[in-house]
Design an enzyme around this catalytic site. Sequence first.
Site, PDB file in Angstrom:
ATOM      1  N   HIS A  67     -20.945  -8.735  -9.162  1.00 25.18           N
ATOM      2  CA  HIS A  67     -22.101  -9.530  -9.584  1.00 25.18           C
ATOM      3  C   HIS A  67     -21.613 -10.914 -10.019  1.00 25.18           C
ATOM      4  CE1 HIS A  67     -26.195 -10.157 -10.724  1.00 25.18           C
ATOM      5  NE2 HIS A  67     -25.922 -10.306 -12.012  1.00 25.18           N
ATOM      6  N   HIS A 110     -26.131 -18.736  -8.491  1.00 25.63           N
ATOM      7  CA  HIS A 110     -26.764 -17.439  -8.689  1.00 25.63           C
ATOM      8  C   HIS A 110     -28.156 -17.452  -8.063  1.00 25.63           C
ATOM      9  CE1 HIS A 110     -28.165 -13.772 -10.189  1.00 25.63           C
ATOM     10  NE2 HIS A 110     -27.830 -13.854 -11.468  1.00 25.63           N
ATOM     11  N   CYS A 144     -32.276  -9.711 -10.974  1.00 23.85           N
ATOM     12  CA  CYS A 144     -31.154 -10.079 -10.112  1.00 23.85           C
ATOM     13  C   CYS A 144     -30.627  -8.911  -9.283  1.00 23.85           C
ATOM     14  CB  CYS A 144     -30.027 -10.677 -10.950  1.00 23.85           C
ATOM     15  SG  CYS A 144     -30.587 -12.056 -11.968  1.00 23.85           S
TER      16      CYS A 144
END
Length: 438
Positions: A314, A352, A179
């Site tokens: 994040h 996400h 990620c």
Amino acid sequence: MSGADPGDPIVIAGIGVEAPGGVGTPAEFWSALAGGRELIGAFPRDREWPLAEVLGLGEREGWGTVCDAGGFLTAAAEFDPLFFGITPREAVAMDPQQRVALRVAWRALEHAGMNPAALEGDSAGCWMGVSTMEYGPRASEINEFNGYRVTGAAQGAVAGRISHAFGLLGPSISVDTACASSLTAVHQAAAAIRAGECDWALAGGVCVMGSPGAFYEFARNNALAADGHCRPYAADATGTLWGEGAGVVVLERESRAAARGHRVYGRLLASRVNHNGGGAPLAVPSAAAQERLIRGTLAASGVAPDRVGVVEGHGTGTPVGDPLELAALAGTYGSAGGAGPYLGSVKSNTGHAQAAAGMLGLIKVLLCGLHGQVAPSLFADRPTAEINWDTAGLRLATELTDWDPIDDCRYAAVSSFGVSGTNAHAIIGMPVPRESDV
């Protein structure tokens, strides 16, 4: 290390983006962000996924619920292969991440005022964050796509397709730090420009899910949002929600941008990447590593923490990850005292987007700077009680808010943390645009 270069910094001169909800331009993305829109939809019905099994995973003992929801690209299957000199048969064999990345890179170049068809032979690099997504038939099967799978399934071909299509001669590298991939790609591209490996570069990330495998993995770990919403830093967050997206930026020296009449959307004042190290399980975030990373990036940038007005975190919405990240942010940006920076996460809008998550966050920050406003982070009206917000020196961005510059510049930070333990952080300075630019 990528650090500050006050004489001739690396700047962002063009933006390409594709996000859930049919978003295909920076203007459309800003409209969604400023309007506080959630870009979540039902699972796609055109990918031959076993949806009955996926949506029934929660019935298995020990598995979490999978809602019929995610941040899916509505145009993931659309592509004009002949436009890029690719045969239709080869295009079908290509991972859709190659196709989406290629068209978003074209848009980024046009957004910078460059002619994508006139770049043949340029000393330009390409770095693209990408993760394996299980698209297409196995290479060990006999099928009509044999001969094309070696490039169609290769992660390296995501960056390679772009360099090949435009005739770019610099480094061409696909990056997988989970990620953190797209911010790592930006970091590496900037370092290469500073080192003289290329004159300018494309950098970004892409995520198109070739299978619903990520939903299986996180359902088994009970880490998916139980209600189909990604709620970063919220009290009622139960887990993350997977999404898709793509973003590409044009990076070059500011002197080069000025010489060619390219607009500067932001200066990359510093970027850094580190790892959690050993100790905890691989997938568990480390507040200590994140804090070390942030402090190192701030030091390299020469920007004091109290000058950073926005932190794009994040913020996956997981009960484990968010509190650890908040501790690191409070220990760095919060330590400046006073009200502190606004905090949010684009994942509240898009879900996400995995390898592309950091790039969507970076583009969000650039658009906030362009418009002089902080976009709201959704579901921030009930913040988590895992930290004391009164003393942490952080503010959740709950509504569209004017963003005052400091010395004609707006400063922001962007974070991305990967499930493999890699962390990335960047400090961006955005000059106040002329009124005609907005």
